[in-house]
Every structure is written in C-alpha cells, then in structure tokens.
Design a protein around this motif. Structure first.
Motif, PDB file in Angstrom:
ATOM      1  N   ARG A  74      42.085 -28.778 -10.992  1.00 58.33           N
ATOM      2  CA  ARG A  74      43.465 -28.907 -11.460  1.00 58.33           C
ATOM      3  C   ARG A  74      44.370 -27.867 -10.809  1.00 58.33           C
ATOM      4  O   ARG A  74      45.502 -28.151 -10.442  1.00 58.33           O
ATOM      5  N   PHE A  75      43.852 -26.642 -10.679  1.00 62.64           N
ATOM      6  CA  PHE A  75      44.649 -25.559 -10.104  1.00 62.64           C
ATOM      7  C   PHE A  75      44.280 -25.273  -8.645  1.00 62.64           C
ATOM      8  O   PHE A  75      44.805 -24.334  -8.051  1.00 62.64           O
ATOM      9  N   GLN A  76      43.354 -26.094  -8.094  1.00 60.98           N
ATOM     10  CA  GLN A  76      42.887 -25.912  -6.719  1.00 60.98           C
ATOM     11  C   GLN A  76      42.500 -24.462  -6.460  1.00 60.98           C
ATOM     12  O   GLN A  76      42.864 -23.852  -5.457  1.00 60.98           O
ATOM     13  N   SER A  77      41.754 -23.903  -7.384  1.00 57.24           N
ATOM     14  CA  SER A  77      41.292 -22.518  -7.284  1.00 57.24           C
ATOM     15  C   SER A  77      39.812 -22.480  -7.618  1.00 57.24           C
ATOM     16  O   SER A  77      39.396 -22.976  -8.673  1.00 57.24           O
ATOM     17  N   TYR A  78      38.999 -21.909  -6.730  1.00 63.33           N
ATOM     18  CA  TYR A  78      37.560 -21.830  -6.942  1.00 63.33           C
ATOM     19  C   TYR A  78      37.073 -20.380  -6.937  1.00 63.33           C
ATOM     20  O   TYR A  78      36.124 -20.045  -7.635  1.00 63.33           O
ATOM     21  N   ARG A  79      37.742 -19.518  -6.179  1.00 62.20           N
ATOM     22  CA  ARG A  79      37.302 -18.133  -6.096  1.00 62.20           C
ATOM     23  C   ARG A  79      37.427 -17.420  -7.441  1.00 62.20           C
ATOM     24  O   ARG A  79      36.479 -16.769  -7.902  1.00 62.20           O
ATOM     25  N   LEU A  80      38.577 -17.520  -8.079  1.00 63.20           N
ATOM     26  CA  LEU A  80      38.780 -16.823  -9.353  1.00 63.20           C
ATOM     27  C   LEU A  80      37.854 -17.344 -10.457  1.00 63.20           C
ATOM     28  O   LEU A  80      37.245 -16.552 -11.180  1.00 63.20           O
ATOM     29  N   PRO A  81      37.708 -18.676 -10.620  1.00 65.97           N
ATOM     30  CA  PRO A  81      36.725 -19.149 -11.594  1.00 65.97           C
ATOM     31  C   PRO A  81      35.308 -18.679 -11.294  1.00 65.97           C
ATOM     32  O   PRO A  81      34.530 -18.399 -12.213  1.00 65.97           O
ATOM     33  N   LEU A  82      34.959 -18.584 -10.002  1.00 67.80           N
ATOM     34  CA  LEU A  82      33.620 -18.105  -9.640  1.00 67.80           C
ATOM     35  C   LEU A  82      33.424 -16.644 -10.050  1.00 67.80           C
ATOM     36  O   LEU A  82      32.355 -16.262 -10.539  1.00 67.80           O
ATOM     37  N   ILE A  83      34.440 -15.824  -9.833  1.00 70.42           N
ATOM     38  CA  ILE A  83      34.355 -14.424 -10.264  1.00 70.42           C
ATOM     39  C   ILE A  83      34.184 -14.359 -11.778  1.00 70.42           C
ATOM     40  O   ILE A  83      33.379 -13.589 -12.304  1.00 70.42           O
ATOM     41  N   PHE A  84      34.926 -15.214 -12.475  1.00 73.46           N
ATOM     42  CA  PHE A  84      34.883 -15.242 -13.941  1.00 73.46           C
ATOM     43  C   PHE A  84      33.491 -15.604 -14.450  1.00 73.46           C
ATOM     44  O   PHE A  84      32.912 -14.882 -15.274  1.00 73.46           O
ATOM     45  N   VAL A  85      32.930 -16.728 -13.967  1.00 69.81           N
ATOM     46  CA  VAL A  85      31.644 -17.176 -14.511  1.00 69.81           C
ATOM     47  C   VAL A  85      30.507 -16.259 -14.067  1.00 69.81           C
ATOM     48  O   VAL A  85      29.564 -16.009 -14.837  1.00 69.81           O
ATOM     49  N   SER A  86      30.565 -15.742 -12.835  1.00 74.20           N
ATOM     50  CA  SER A  86      29.475 -14.872 -12.378  1.00 74.20           C
ATOM     51  C   SER A  86      29.441 -13.556 -13.144  1.00 74.20           C
ATOM     52  O   SER A  86      28.371 -12.954 -13.304  1.00 74.20           O
ATOM     53  N   ALA A  87      30.585 -13.098 -13.650  1.00 74.26           N
ATOM     54  CA  ALA A  87      30.624 -11.856 -14.431  1.00 74.26           C
ATOM     55  C   ALA A  87      29.803 -11.973 -15.705  1.00 74.26           C
ATOM     56  O   ALA A  87      29.251 -10.978 -16.200  1.00 74.26           O
ATOM     57  N   PHE A  88      29.676 -13.186 -16.238  1.00 75.53           N
ATOM     58  CA  PHE A  88      28.928 -13.360 -17.481  1.00 75.53           C
ATOM     59  C   PHE A  88      27.430 -13.208 -17.274  1.00 75.53           C
ATOM     60  O   PHE A  88      26.682 -13.034 -18.237  1.00 75.53           O
ATOM     61  N   GLY A  89      26.973 -13.280 -16.031  1.00 75.54           N
ATOM     62  CA  GLY A  89      25.567 -12.978 -15.770  1.00 75.54           C
ATOM     63  C   GLY A  89      25.270 -11.518 -16.025  1.00 75.54           C
ATOM     64  O   GLY A  89      24.222 -11.160 -16.589  1.00 75.54           O
ATOM     65  N   ILE A  90      26.184 -10.652 -15.614  1.00 78.69           N
ATOM     66  CA  ILE A  90      26.022  -9.210 -15.859  1.00 78.69           C
ATOM     67  C   ILE A  90      26.001  -8.944 -17.359  1.00 78.69           C
ATOM     68  O   ILE A  90      25.153  -8.210 -17.874  1.00 78.69           O
ATOM     69  N   ILE A  91      26.944  -9.566 -18.067  1.00 81.30           N
ATOM     70  CA  ILE A  91      27.029  -9.372 -19.522  1.00 81.30           C
ATOM     71  C   ILE A  91      25.777  -9.898 -20.212  1.00 81.30           C
ATOM     72  O   ILE A  91      25.181  -9.228 -21.069  1.00 81.30           O
ATOM     73  N   GLY A  92      25.371 -11.120 -19.847  1.00 78.59           N
ATOM     74  CA  GLY A  92      24.258 -11.770 -20.534  1.00 78.59           C
ATOM     75  C   GLY A  92      22.918 -11.102 -20.285  1.00 78.59           C
ATOM     76  O   GLY A  92      22.219 -10.686 -21.226  1.00 78.59           O
ATOM     77  N   TYR A  93      22.541 -10.984 -19.015  1.00 78.39           N
ATOM     78  CA  TYR A  93      21.249 -10.360 -18.707  1.00 78.39           C
ATOM     79  C   TYR A  93      21.229  -8.905 -19.166  1.00 78.39           C
ATOM     80  O   TYR A  93      20.215  -8.413 -19.676  1.00 78.39           O
ATOM     81  N   GLY A  94      22.359  -8.229 -18.973  1.00 75.51           N
ATOM     82  CA  GLY A  94      22.422  -6.820 -19.370  1.00 75.51           C
ATOM     83  C   GLY A  94      22.265  -6.636 -20.856  1.00 75.51           C
ATOM     84  O   GLY A  94      21.627  -5.671 -21.317  1.00 75.51           O
ATOM     85  N   ALA A  95      22.833  -7.549 -21.668  1.00 75.02           N
ATOM     86  CA  ALA A  95      22.736  -7.437 -23.125  1.00 75.02           C
ATOM     87  C   ALA A  95      21.296  -7.602 -23.600  1.00 75.02           C
ATOM     88  O   ALA A  95      20.827  -6.860 -24.480  1.00 75.02           O
ATOM     89  N   ILE A  96      20.581  -8.560 -23.032  1.00 71.94           N
ATOM     90  CA  ILE A  96      19.181  -8.755 -23.443  1.00 71.94           C
ATOM     91  C   ILE A  96      18.334  -7.551 -23.052  1.00 71.94           C
ATOM     92  O   ILE A  96      17.453  -7.116 -23.817  1.00 71.94           O
ATOM     93  N   TRP A  97      18.594  -6.981 -21.878  1.00 69.06           N
ATOM     94  CA  TRP A  97      17.823  -5.806 -21.454  1.00 69.06           C
ATOM     95  C   TRP A  97      18.149  -4.586 -22.315  1.00 69.06           C
ATOM     96  O   TRP A  97      17.234  -3.859 -22.733  1.00 69.06           O
ATOM     97  N   ALA A  98      19.428  -4.373 -22.611  1.00 65.21           N
ATOM     98  CA  ALA A  98      19.834  -3.169 -23.339  1.00 65.21           C
ATOM     99  C   ALA A  98      19.597  -3.281 -24.838  1.00 65.21           C
ATOM    100  O   ALA A  98      19.282  -2.281 -25.498  1.00 65.21           O
TER     101      ALA A  98
END
Length: 427
Positions: A74-98
């Motif tokens: 819709r917004f013809q934007s892929y880089r910003l959504p990719l940064i957004f969703v990939s950041a949740f990997g840090i949050i998710g994996y990090g939370a289970i480890w910590a």
C-alpha cells in the motif's frame, strides 16, 4: 560470467537480502531443533500446552505476514517494515534467554517471534518488488539464491549449536545465539539495504486509477531489456487485501502447493521415529541423515533452477514430488539405517525442488503485489503444517509411521495434480 555470480555482483538488493535471510535462518536453525526440548522439559510446559502455543503462533504468523505484506504494498515501502519486524527477533529471543519461564515462552512465541518470522516472506517480497530489474530466468535464479541462503544456515548451524552447548545443563543458550543472529539480520537490513524504489511508471499512471484499479505503465530499460508493459495496481484496504487469499482462483493453487509442502512436515515427524524404530538406528543417525539431505538440497537447487528453462513450474513440481514419493516409500520399507541413508539421496533431490520451486509459483499468483504475494509463503507453511498433521494422524491410525509416510507422498501427488489441472483450465 556465470549468471548466478553476475546477479550477486550487479544487484545489491539481492546480496543484502540473501545475507539478511541467511541470518534470519541462522536464528531459526539455532533454536528450532531444541525448541520443544526447552519448552517442555526445561520450562515445564505440558505436551498439550506446547502444541496449543505452537498452533496459535502459526496462526498469528500468517495473519501478521499477510497484514505486513499488504501494508508494504500500500505504501510501496519494504525496508522500514523489514527493520520493524526483524527487531522483534531481538526482543523475542532475548526475552526467552534472559527471563526463561513458561509464561514468557508462551507470550514471546505468540507475539514477538510470530511477527519476527514475517521477515522471511518480507525479504522475498522486497526482492520481488525489484522484479523489473530481472529477466524471467534471472527471477528464478534470485528466488533460488534466497532459498539456498536459508538452507545453508540449516546445514551449518544446528550441529554447531549442539557442539557449543554440549555438556551444558540447559539449552537456553541457543536463544542467546539466536538473539545475536536476529540483531545481525536487522543491522544488515538497516545499514545496507537501499531506500525503497517504487515500481516504475509515471505518476499519472497511478493517479488516474480508481481505488483497487489497474492500468498500464512502461518500464524503463534495465540490464539491456526493452520497454515492456506492466500492470500497476493501487491496493484497496489492508483487510480487503487479506481477504483476497480466500478467493477461489488463489485458494486452489495455494492448497495444491500446501499438499506438496506437507511431505516435508510429515517426513520431519516420521524420519526420526522410523530411523530409531524399525530401522534400528540411533538418535545421532537422524542428525546425519538430516544434514546429508540439507547439503543435497543446496546442490540440487541449481539443477532445478536450470530445469525451469525447459519445464513449466507445475511440471517441475510434479517431477520433484514424484521423486520424493519414491523416497518416502523407501523410508517406509527401511529395516536398517543404511536403507534410510540410501533413500535420503532421493530425499535431497526431491526436497530441493519442493522447497525452491513453489516460491516462484506463489510469488507469481499476485504478481502486481510483491508484499501480499510473498505472504503466501507464510500461508503455505501454515497450511502445509496443518495438512501434514492430518496426514500423520490418519496414516498412523491406519498402519503406523510407514503408512503415514506413503500416504503423505500420495497427498503430495494430489497437490501436483491440482496445479496441473488448474494450469490446463486457465489455458
């Protein structure tokens, strides 16, 4: 120059996307083989609770992948959504480890990690959005390069993680490794992926179109290619885009591909049980067989991509599932580990096609919507898992694990028949 090397050399978007998806795959490969052990044995979840969490997480991932893909279009934007969703990997994996606990594990699986796994389809969508840069043959190579990057991570990582954590009281350290991989994935996207470039065409070509309409624009010459007409489509609402997946002309091919993909899910369940059961092997033999197949997949992806110069996608898929059916029959009849290893040669050849070819097929189903078409990859993974669970349950009820393996292969052939039938109907 070899076309594979030429594409990587001349197209930064492919180099960066392949690196990012390798790192994404590394995070999954570091944790997925140990996820059930950590969730059930270390954190104390019951089998039923773990299965419920996994099911809800799969559903959440599909919904998020479709929504993020449609929004990106819709917004013809892929880089910003990719940064957004990939950041949740840090949050998710990090939370289970910590903070390892059953509650944290459940919340993270259903929320942050379900969103992080949309990175997979979004990276394919990002490359697909630049399809005007490639010839049809180059497009097949690009999709294969992306899928090979994931396969390479699975060849290398699980065994390395197992060696690193060998002798430890807990496998939770795998989530720290995944956190680092997710951070590297996001950093790669953020620092090296170029700004979004809207699909070519004069502004007026889209401005004059009604909401959800189509029109024709011209593509500027690229890589020696001449101008050609393409369809430019303005998306409607995101919710409306999500409902497109349920339309019959999309649902039939998606179901066909999912029936083919389910063989991988069923094999993942029956291979360890047959190897350590009727074949008389050890648990370590399963790892050797899986690693051998993964290596063969990487090698034979080149062959399947080359074959598409001469074969239709549906025909190539039918050949791939036919080869895999012979593997499943061999697995069902195995009475010695060597039988499984011998059959696994066919598994590597067939799986290479089953893994790589459907990506191009799914991306072509909604060719004017890169993000939404890429979300079909997540839909296929979900449906493939659901069909696989059903086939496994029916097969084991009939006559155990060998019956499940053979029934799965036959269901895969049914999926191929659906795709060929649909292609003939469409002319």
């Amino acid at each position: 120059m070899n076309p594979w090397i030429a594409i990587l050399r001349h197209h930064k978007v492919v180099r960066v996307s392949a690196a990012a998806i390798f790192l994404y795959g590394l995070a999954g490969a570091a944790t997925s083989p140990y996820q059930s052990v950590i969730g059930i044995r270390e954190l104390g979840l019951s089998d039923q609770a773990y299965a419920t969490i996994a099911l809800i997480a799969s559903i959440t991932n599909v919904i998020m992948a479709i929504a993020i893909g449609a929004t990106s279009d819709r917004f013809q934007s892929y880089r910003l959504p990719l940064i957004f969703v990939s950041a949740f990997g840090i949050i998710g994996y990090g939370a289970i480890w910590a903070f390892p606990s059953p509650l944290v594990f459940a919340v993270v699986m259903i929320g942050p990690l379900a969103l992080f796994h949309a990175t997979n389809s979004m990276l394919f969508g990002n490359v697909r959005a630049q399809s005007h840069l490639f010839t049809p043959e180059e497009t097949q190579i690009v999709n294969a390069v992306m899928r090979m990057a994931i396969s390479l991570s699975w060849v290398l990582v699980p065994g390395i993680v197992g060696l690193i954590l060998a002798g430890q009281d807990s496998m939770i350290g795998a989530y720290l490794i995944a956190t680092i991989a997710a951070a590297a994935c996001m950093t790669t996207i953020m620092l090296w992926l170029g700004p979004d470039r809207p699909r070519p065409g004069p502004p007026s070509a889209e401005e004059d179109l009604p909401e959800g309409g189509t029109g024709t624009a011209r593509v500027a010459p690229s890589s020696g290619r001449t101008d050609r007409p393409v369809q430019v489509r303005l998306p409607g609402s995101v919710f409306g885009d999500m409902l497109q997946i349920l339309r019959p002309h999309l649902l039939a091919p998606v179901v066909g591909v999912a029936l083919i993909s389910q063989v991988l899910h069923v094999n993942g369940a029956v291979l360890p049980l047959i190897m350590t059961g009727q074949a008389g092997g050890k648990a370590g033999d399963v790892g050797y067989a899986v690693g051998m197949v993964a290596l063969l997949e990487v090698i034979f992806m080149f062959a399947w991509t080359w074959s598409l110069r001469y074969l239709r996608l549906t025909t190539a898929l039918a050949y791939a599932i036919g080869i895999y059916l012979f593997y499943l029959i061999g697995l069902a009849l195995a009475t010695d580990p060597l039988h499984v290893f011998a059959a696994s040669i066919l598994a590597g050849i067939g799986a290479a096609g089953i893994i790589s070819i459907p990506i191009s097929y799914l991306l072509d189903l909604i060719s004017d919507r890169p993000g939404l078409s890429a979300s079909l990859i997540a839909v296929n993974m979900f449906l493939g898992g659901a069909f696989g669970a059903g086939v496994f349950a029916i097969g084991t009820a009939i006559q155990g694990y060998p019956a499940a393996a053979i029934l799965s292969g036959l269901a895969g052939m049914l999926g191929a028949a659906i795709l060929v039938w649909r292609e003939r109907l469409s002319g």
